[in-house]
Write a protein that holds these residues in place. Structure first.
Motif, PDB file in Angstrom:
ATOM      1  N   PRO A 133      38.987 -25.566  19.028  1.00  0.00           N
ATOM      2  CA  PRO A 133      39.953 -25.843  20.111  1.00  0.00           C
ATOM      3  C   PRO A 133      40.218 -24.628  21.000  1.00  0.00           C
ATOM      4  O   PRO A 133      40.407 -24.775  22.215  1.00  0.00           O
ATOM      5  CB  PRO A 133      41.221 -26.257  19.351  1.00  0.00           C
ATOM      6  N   ALA A 134      40.235 -23.436  20.413  1.00  0.00           N
ATOM      7  CA  ALA A 134      40.476 -22.231  21.220  1.00  0.00           C
ATOM      8  C   ALA A 134      39.376 -22.049  22.261  1.00  0.00           C
ATOM      9  O   ALA A 134      39.651 -21.749  23.441  1.00  0.00           O
ATOM     10  CB  ALA A 134      40.562 -21.007  20.312  1.00  0.00           C
ATOM     11  N   PHE A 135      38.127 -22.241  21.863  1.00  0.00           N
ATOM     12  CA  PHE A 135      37.028 -22.067  22.819  1.00  0.00           C
ATOM     13  C   PHE A 135      36.941 -23.240  23.794  1.00  0.00           C
ATOM     14  O   PHE A 135      36.471 -23.072  24.927  1.00  0.00           O
ATOM     15  CB  PHE A 135      35.716 -21.843  22.075  1.00  0.00           C
ATOM     16  N   ALA A 154      28.313 -11.832   9.923  1.00  0.00           N
ATOM     17  CA  ALA A 154      28.875 -11.564  11.248  1.00  0.00           C
ATOM     18  C   ALA A 154      27.838 -11.070  12.240  1.00  0.00           C
ATOM     19  O   ALA A 154      27.923 -11.374  13.432  1.00  0.00           O
ATOM     20  CB  ALA A 154      30.004 -10.533  11.120  1.00  0.00           C
ATOM     21  N   GLY A 155      26.864 -10.298  11.793  1.00  0.00           N
ATOM     22  CA  GLY A 155      25.878  -9.735  12.706  1.00  0.00           C
ATOM     23  C   GLY A 155      25.213 -10.765  13.596  1.00  0.00           C
ATOM     24  O   GLY A 155      25.138 -10.588  14.815  1.00  0.00           O
ATOM     25  N   PRO A 156      24.729 -11.872  13.037  1.00  0.00           N
ATOM     26  CA  PRO A 156      24.093 -12.884  13.884  1.00  0.00           C
ATOM     27  C   PRO A 156      25.098 -13.727  14.673  1.00  0.00           C
ATOM     28  O   PRO A 156      24.686 -14.584  15.467  1.00  0.00           O
ATOM     29  CB  PRO A 156      23.357 -13.777  12.872  1.00  0.00           C
ATOM     30  N   GLY A 157      26.400 -13.512  14.470  1.00  0.00           N
ATOM     31  CA  GLY A 157      27.418 -14.372  15.065  1.00  0.00           C
ATOM     32  C   GLY A 157      27.334 -14.539  16.566  1.00  0.00           C
ATOM     33  O   GLY A 157      27.258 -15.668  17.071  1.00  0.00           O
ATOM     34  N   ALA A 185      26.317 -17.968  18.352  1.00  0.00           N
ATOM     35  CA  ALA A 185      27.275 -18.592  19.266  1.00  0.00           C
ATOM     36  C   ALA A 185      26.637 -18.842  20.632  1.00  0.00           C
ATOM     37  O   ALA A 185      26.810 -19.916  21.227  1.00  0.00           O
ATOM     38  CB  ALA A 185      28.507 -17.699  19.419  1.00  0.00           C
ATOM     39  N   ALA A 186      25.889 -17.857  21.149  1.00  0.00           N
ATOM     40  CA  ALA A 186      25.227 -18.026  22.449  1.00  0.00           C
ATOM     41  C   ALA A 186      24.175 -19.121  22.388  1.00  0.00           C
ATOM     42  O   ALA A 186      24.017 -19.911  23.331  1.00  0.00           O
ATOM     43  CB  ALA A 186      24.605 -16.705  22.885  1.00  0.00           C
ATOM     44  N   ALA A 187      23.445 -19.200  21.282  1.00  0.00           N
ATOM     45  CA  ALA A 187      22.430 -20.248  21.128  1.00  0.00           C
ATOM     46  C   ALA A 187      23.087 -21.624  21.065  1.00  0.00           C
ATOM     47  O   ALA A 187      22.594 -22.596  21.661  1.00  0.00           O
ATOM     48  CB  ALA A 187      21.594 -19.984  19.886  1.00  0.00           C
ATOM     49  N   LEU A 188      24.218 -21.740  20.341  1.00  0.00           N
ATOM     50  CA  LEU A 188      24.935 -23.010  20.275  1.00  0.00           C
ATOM     51  C   LEU A 188      25.477 -23.402  21.642  1.00  0.00           C
ATOM     52  O   LEU A 188      25.469 -24.590  22.018  1.00  0.00           O
ATOM     53  CB  LEU A 188      26.083 -22.906  19.269  1.00  0.00           C
ATOM     54  N   ALA A 189      25.955 -22.422  22.402  1.00  0.00           N
ATOM     55  CA  ALA A 189      26.469 -22.709  23.742  1.00  0.00           C
ATOM     56  C   ALA A 189      25.365 -23.207  24.668  1.00  0.00           C
ATOM     57  O   ALA A 189      25.623 -24.007  25.581  1.00  0.00           O
ATOM     58  CB  ALA A 189      27.120 -21.461  24.333  1.00  0.00           C
ATOM     59  N   ALA A 190      24.132 -22.727  24.443  1.00  0.00           N
ATOM     60  CA  ALA A 190      23.008 -23.198  25.246  1.00  0.00           C
ATOM     61  C   ALA A 190      22.703 -24.664  24.965  1.00  0.00           C
ATOM     62  O   ALA A 190      22.202 -25.384  25.829  1.00  0.00           O
ATOM     63  CB  ALA A 190      21.775 -22.331  24.982  1.00  0.00           C
ATOM     64  N   VAL A 191      23.027 -25.113  23.740  1.00  0.00           N
ATOM     65  CA  VAL A 191      22.836 -26.520  23.380  1.00  0.00           C
ATOM     66  C   VAL A 191      23.981 -27.373  23.924  1.00  0.00           C
ATOM     67  O   VAL A 191      23.779 -28.427  24.525  1.00  0.00           O
ATOM     68  CB  VAL A 191      22.744 -26.672  21.850  1.00  0.00           C
ATOM     69  N   SER A 192      25.201 -26.910  23.709  1.00  0.00           N
ATOM     70  CA  SER A 192      26.394 -27.602  24.198  1.00  0.00           C
ATOM     71  C   SER A 192      27.485 -26.573  24.413  1.00  0.00           C
ATOM     72  O   SER A 192      27.767 -25.759  23.522  1.00  0.00           O
ATOM     73  CB  SER A 192      26.855 -28.659  23.201  1.00  0.00           C
ATOM     74  N   ALA A 193      28.111 -26.605  25.577  1.00  0.00           N
ATOM     75  CA  ALA A 193      29.106 -25.594  25.929  1.00  0.00           C
ATOM     76  C   ALA A 193      30.306 -25.593  24.989  1.00  0.00           C
ATOM     77  O   ALA A 193      31.024 -24.590  24.893  1.00  0.00           O
ATOM     78  CB  ALA A 193      29.581 -25.808  27.361  1.00  0.00           C
ATOM     79  N   LEU A 239      30.184 -25.928  21.651  1.00  0.00           N
ATOM     80  CA  LEU A 239      29.800 -25.685  20.263  1.00  0.00           C
ATOM     81  C   LEU A 239      29.895 -24.242  19.747  1.00  0.00           C
ATOM     82  O   LEU A 239      29.808 -24.051  18.540  1.00  0.00           O
ATOM     83  CB  LEU A 239      28.349 -26.149  20.041  1.00  0.00           C
ATOM     84  N   PRO A 240      30.019 -23.217  20.561  1.00  0.00           N
ATOM     85  CA  PRO A 240      29.816 -21.858  20.037  1.00  0.00           C
ATOM     86  C   PRO A 240      30.743 -21.452  18.905  1.00  0.00           C
ATOM     87  O   PRO A 240      30.361 -20.664  18.041  1.00  0.00           O
ATOM     88  CB  PRO A 240      30.033 -20.962  21.265  1.00  0.00           C
ATOM     89  N   ALA A 241      31.966 -21.984  18.874  1.00  0.00           N
ATOM     90  CA  ALA A 241      32.910 -21.596  17.820  1.00  0.00           C
ATOM     91  C   ALA A 241      32.690 -22.367  16.526  1.00  0.00           C
ATOM     92  O   ALA A 241      33.385 -22.108  15.540  1.00  0.00           O
ATOM     93  CB  ALA A 241      34.344 -21.792  18.299  1.00  0.00           C
ATOM     94  N   LEU A 242      31.732 -23.295  16.515  1.00  0.00           N
ATOM     95  CA  LEU A 242      31.487 -24.075  15.299  1.00  0.00           C
ATOM     96  C   LEU A 242      31.061 -23.171  14.136  1.00  0.00           C
ATOM     97  O   LEU A 242      31.465 -23.376  12.985  1.00  0.00           O
ATOM     98  CB  LEU A 242      30.408 -25.126  15.571  1.00  0.00           C
TER      99      LEU A 242
END
Length: 454
Positions: A322-324, A382-385, A389-397, A399-402
């Motif tokens: 919800p925050a994102f 955390a390193g790949p976080g 997140a950027a990869a998830l956002a490329a799929v759906s705006a 999703l990154p906080a999932l």
């Protein structure tokens, strides 16, 4: 034997330690954060591509490389802190971070030296990660070992507080540089904040060299109790504490880097918010989050670490998405609200995690154990976080906080069964960490009665 109570230490000495450690910690995380704020410009210089998203992903991948070096830094600098002293470890870490960051400012780009440019960038980011591997827990140990027992949570919260202030300062610096023409920012403007690393490092080094080591370490040394093989000792004697530290770190470090490294890039690239607006949103969010940290540290001194930590973890599991989504609206007010929603639960978790790193381990292996647990989770989880997140956002705006929500849910579920209450643990040189309060701790005065103690 050294027996002076930290609560009786002169206020000027306490303030000097607080400033020296706080300034040094600020330098570490300012240097580390500005890479995230200028990820788009760095990507254009070192990973040129016709696709801005591809350049950003490459840059964030290098951001993750630094995390791969953190466990090594945690092993080495943590062991140094347990064998050579807390002060020596702090001097070592701030010097390495500052030099690596300053060298990035002078690094030629891909157009000038070709493939050597991103290779050298990766090496310098690795040095930054190595340094950061020992800074966080080393700074915390130095402060907490000099703290009044009744105010350890508040004292430890100075570390995430100065880290958050560093993020806000990085955002402010980036906001100033954003006023330059776009081509100037891409060609040389992004280098300016990295140049500040050198004078800041000299300041931090000067302040830390003037410190005495903690009384806990000096007592260990005086009694001949310094462990010669702290890494082996941690692995054989502190396995349970190590596992708990890993779970705590997985949530808290990932959350911090969502705030410090990914949020601004999410607003810029995915939400397409104007750079000055995005930087203002992140800067305001970081400042308010910084104020939450001492409040939550103080709360844990009153009601315990465990409840504050678990509520923070549950909150991140439930409210990260919800925050994102609030940020995704593109409305600056709602975006700030999203940052604050995320930040309040992150502050609950990081403030308690920071002090529990020190309370979980006995004095003779404190830096080694906390550094290993902290940095293994930082590298693996955390390193790949930011990249995930950027990869998830490329799929759906949306999703990154999932990823953040899943990590918080899984780790909090495990910690619900295994997380001890550490508020009353004896952290002195001659007592191992224990989840049971001592009689002295049970009858200790409240923080109001301590007076000038931290």
């Amino acid at each position: 034997m050294i027996t002076r109570d930290p609560a009786t230490t002169p206020a000027t000495d306490l303030r000097r330690r607080l400033i020296a450690v706080g300034v040094g910690n600020f330098i570490e995380w300012y240097d580390f954060a500005i890479y995230g704020f200028f990820a788009v410009a760095i990507g254009a210089n070192f990973f040129p591509s016709g696709d801005p998203t591809a350049s950003l992903l490459s840059t964030l991948a290098v951001y993750g490389v630094a995390f791969l070096m953190r466990p090594l830094g945690g092993f080495v600098i943590g062991a140094i802190g347990d064998r050579r002293g807390r002060r020596f470890a702090l001097v070592f870490s701030v010097t390495m971070m500052g030099l690596a960051t300053a060298l990035i400012a002078f690094l030629p780009n891909f157009a000038t030296i070709g493939i050597a440019a991103p290779i050298i960038l990766v090496l310098l980011r690795g040095l930054q990660g190595f340094s950061a591997g020992g800074e966080y827990t080393g700074s915390t140990a130095f402060l907490v070992e000099n703290s009044s027992p009744q105010r350890r949570g508040l004292t430890a919260s100075i570390i995430p507080f100065t880290g958050a202030i560093a993020v806000a300062a990085g955002a402010g610096t980036a906001l100033l540089i954003a006023n330059l023409p776009a081509d100037a920012v891409l060609s040389w403007g992004w280098r300016l904040p990295f140049l500040t690393a050198l004078p800041l490092t000299l300041l931090g080094l000067y302040l830390r060299l003037k410190l005495e080591d903690t009384e806990v370490f000096r007592e260990l040394k005086a009694e001949g109790a310094v462990v010669t093989a702290p890494i082996r000792t941690v692995m054989t004697s502190n396995a349970k504490a190590l596992a708990v530290a890993f779970g705590l770190s997985a949530i808290t470090v990932l959350g911090f880097y969502y705030l410090a490294a990914y949020a601004v890039n999410y607003l810029l690239v995915t939400v397409a918010m104007a750079p000055p607006t995005a930087l203002t949103v992140v800067g305001i969010g970081a400042l308010v989050y910084a104020c939450f940290c001492p409040l939550m540290g103080s709360l844990s001194d009153r009601i315990g670490r465990r409840p504050v930590s678990l509520i923070g973890g549950i909150g991140l599991a439930l409210f990260s998405v919800p925050a994102f989504l609030l940020m995704l609206t593109g409305n600056p007010f709602l975006a700030v609200l999203g940052m604050l929603l995320f930040g309040v639960f992150q502050a609950m978790h990081i403030s308690t995690t920071t002090v529990m790193f020190i309370e979980l381990f006995p004095a003779e292996t404190r830096l080694t154990g906390s550094s290993i647990g902290y940095n293994l989770a930082a590298a693996i989880v955390a390193g790949p976080g930011p990249l995930i997140a950027a990869a998830l956002a490329a799929v759906s705006a949306g999703l990154p906080a999932l990823y953040m929500a899943v990590v918080a849910a899984v780790c909090t579920g495990l910690l619900f069964r295994s997380l001890p209450e550490t508020r009353w643990n004896d952290i002195s040189a001659n007592s191992g960490a224990t989840s049971e309060p001592t009689d002295a701790a049970r009858t200790a005065p409240t923080s109001r009665e301590v007076g000038r103690g931290w």
